[in-house]
Design a protein around this motif. Structure first.
Motif, PDB file in Angstrom:
ATOM      1  N   THR A  51       0.820  -1.210   0.000  1.00 28.65           N
ATOM      2  CA  THR A  51       0.000   0.000   0.000  1.00 28.65           C
ATOM      3  C   THR A  51       0.859   1.268   0.000  1.00 28.65           C
ATOM      4  OG1 THR A  51      -0.213  -0.224   2.381  1.00 28.65           O
ATOM      5  CG2 THR A  51      -2.059  -1.026   1.059  1.00 28.65           C
ATOM      6  N   THR A  52       2.123   1.129   0.408  1.00 28.35           N
ATOM      7  CA  THR A  52       3.025   2.291   0.347  1.00 28.35           C
ATOM      8  C   THR A  52       4.354   1.854  -0.276  1.00 28.35           C
ATOM      9  OG1 THR A  52       4.022   1.827   2.499  1.00 28.35           O
ATOM     10  CG2 THR A  52       2.063   3.260   2.496  1.00 28.35           C
ATOM     11  N   VAL A  53       5.118   2.850  -0.706  1.00 27.93           N
ATOM     12  CA  VAL A  53       6.440   2.550  -1.272  1.00 27.93           C
ATOM     13  C   VAL A  53       7.347   1.970  -0.176  1.00 27.93           C
ATOM     14  CG1 VAL A  53       8.445   3.574  -2.439  1.00 27.93           C
ATOM     15  CG2 VAL A  53       6.153   4.374  -2.972  1.00 27.93           C
ATOM     16  N   GLU A  54       7.255   2.519   1.045  1.00 29.12           N
ATOM     17  CA  GLU A  54       8.062   2.010   2.173  1.00 29.12           C
ATOM     18  C   GLU A  54       7.775   0.535   2.400  1.00 29.12           C
ATOM     19  OE1 GLU A  54       6.386   4.802   2.244  1.00 29.12           O
ATOM     20  OE2 GLU A  54       7.486   6.369   3.289  1.00 29.12           O
ATOM     21  N   GLU A  55       6.502   0.192   2.356  1.00 29.36           N
ATOM     22  CA  GLU A  55       6.109  -1.203   2.597  1.00 29.36           C
ATOM     23  C   GLU A  55       6.701  -2.114   1.502  1.00 29.36           C
ATOM     24  OE1 GLU A  55       1.820  -1.788   2.848  1.00 29.36           O
ATOM     25  OE2 GLU A  55       2.121  -3.904   2.315  1.00 29.36           O
ATOM     26  N   ALA A  56       6.685  -1.622   0.269  1.00 30.41           N
ATOM     27  CA  ALA A  56       7.256  -2.415  -0.835  1.00 30.41           C
ATOM     28  C   ALA A  56       8.748  -2.629  -0.607  1.00 30.41           C
ATOM     29  CB  ALA A  56       7.014  -1.717  -2.167  1.00 30.41           C
ATOM     30  N   ILE A  57       9.460  -1.546  -0.285  1.00 29.08           N
ATOM     31  CA  ILE A  57      10.920  -1.654  -0.098  1.00 29.08           C
ATOM     32  C   ILE A  57      11.240  -2.578   1.072  1.00 29.08           C
ATOM     33  CG2 ILE A  57      12.991  -0.348   0.578  1.00 29.08           C
ATOM     34  CD1 ILE A  57      11.833   2.042  -1.015  1.00 29.08           C
ATOM     35  N   ALA A  58      10.471  -2.465   2.143  1.00 28.09           N
ATOM     36  CA  ALA A  58      10.740  -3.268   3.341  1.00 28.09           C
ATOM     37  C   ALA A  58      10.484  -4.759   3.095  1.00 28.09           C
ATOM     38  CB  ALA A  58       9.887  -2.772   4.500  1.00 28.09           C
TER      39      ALA A  58
END
Ligand code: FVH
Length: 273
Positions: A51-58
């Motif tokens: 749902t967020t770019v941070e979540e994707a990267i993590a």
């Protein structure tokens, strides 16, 4: 021992991003995806939607970015770059050598490793043997993720300088657009004299261009040096005639740019520039 493939995150699900995510999933990599238009994730069967770019990267050690251009990519990645610490970012967005070096500086400052890539394939070819992708960046980083990148197409590491990948990418595109410009002008000329452009293309232009490609590319050099054996003075006259005749035939002048490149080279070599 496990044969599980490492997870990968993909940011950007345009035509190319979807192809990249699809190829990773087909190769068995659990894939997390983020896109501005979130519903596009539904077109990639099996992808986990972040749902967020941070979540994707993590979600993965390796994140692949493929967005419209570098400025869009920077706007999307930069605010989430804190999540990159200790991870690898591979940017497959088309860019420039100077842009790639700037990316590397910013990403490394966030404690992450950076590779810049240039995709030489259409989305339909991603994951097949005919697709190849240039990479520039530290060799150790490249080797760490090489087997994962192989799922996308043949990876070609060019060297430590991240600017090499966009440089080579643009060079191949330039060769392609040069061919396209020559073909477009040739067909317009034949049409202007009442010829059958499609038969001309099929029977004459394609075989001619195929036979000339190794010669033309083989003669090219960074200095624009033209050997005397080319008889550059004669070629300059011939190119001038070609340009004038094309104009008289009413062929659009904006189709002749490639001829001016050759004319300038021949004139300089003949000492008449
Ligand atoms: N497709 C191809 O044949 C070529 C082959 C060689 C390499 N290129 C490069 O790959 C990059 C992506 O190209 P693409 O084909 O995926 O392009 P699109 O289908 O147009 O998708 C664009 C993605 O960028 C997102 N996006 C655009 N503007 C914004 C924005 N302002 N904010 C956030 N995201 C943005 C777009 O999102 P959305 O419209 O789906 O919401 C797509 O994810 C490119 O560098 C090519 O040169 C492809």
């Amino acid at each position: 021992m496990t044969n599980a493939k490492p997870p990968v995150s993909v940011i950007g699900l345009g035509a190319m991003g979807r192809a990249l995510a699809g190829a990773l999933l087909s190769a068995g990599h659990p894939t997390t995806a983020w896109n501005r238009t979130a519903e596009k994730a539904d077109q990639v069967a099996g992808a986990r939607r972040a749902t967020t770019v941070e979540e994707a990267i993590a979600g993965s050690e390796l994140t692949i970015v493929c967005l419209l251009d570098d400025s869009v990519a920077r706007d999307i990645v930069e605010p989430a770059a804190g999540a990159l610490d200790g991870r690898v970012l591979v940017n497959l967005t088309s860019g420039s050598p100077i842009g790639a070096r700037d990316w590397e500086e910013r990403i490394v400052a966030h404690g992450a490793a950076y590779l810049d890539g240039g995709i030489i394939a259409m989305p339909e070819a991603i994951g097949s043997a005919e697709a190849f992708i240039f990479y520039g960046g530290e060799e150790g980083v490249f080797r760490r993720v090489e087997s994962t990148l192989t799922a996308l197409g043949r990876p070609i590491w060019l060297g430590d300088d991240v600017g090499l990948a966009p440089g080579y990418d643009m060079a191949l595109l330039s060769g392609m657009y040069g061919l396209y410009a020559g073909a477009q002008h040739a067909v317009a000329l034949v049409a202007s004299v009442g010829g059958d452009a499609s038969a001309f293309t099929r029977e004459l232009l394609v075989p001619w261009m195929e036979s000339m490609v190794p010669f033309a590319a083989g003669a090219a050099n960074p200095e624009g040096y033209v050997p005397d054996s080319f008889n550059p003075a004669m070629q300059a006259v011939s190119l001038t005639n070609l340009l004038e005749a094309s104009d008289v035939q009413g062929v659009r002048q904006d189709l002749t740019g490639h001829l001016h490149v050759s004319l300038n080279l021949m004139r300089r070599a003949a000492g008449v520039a």
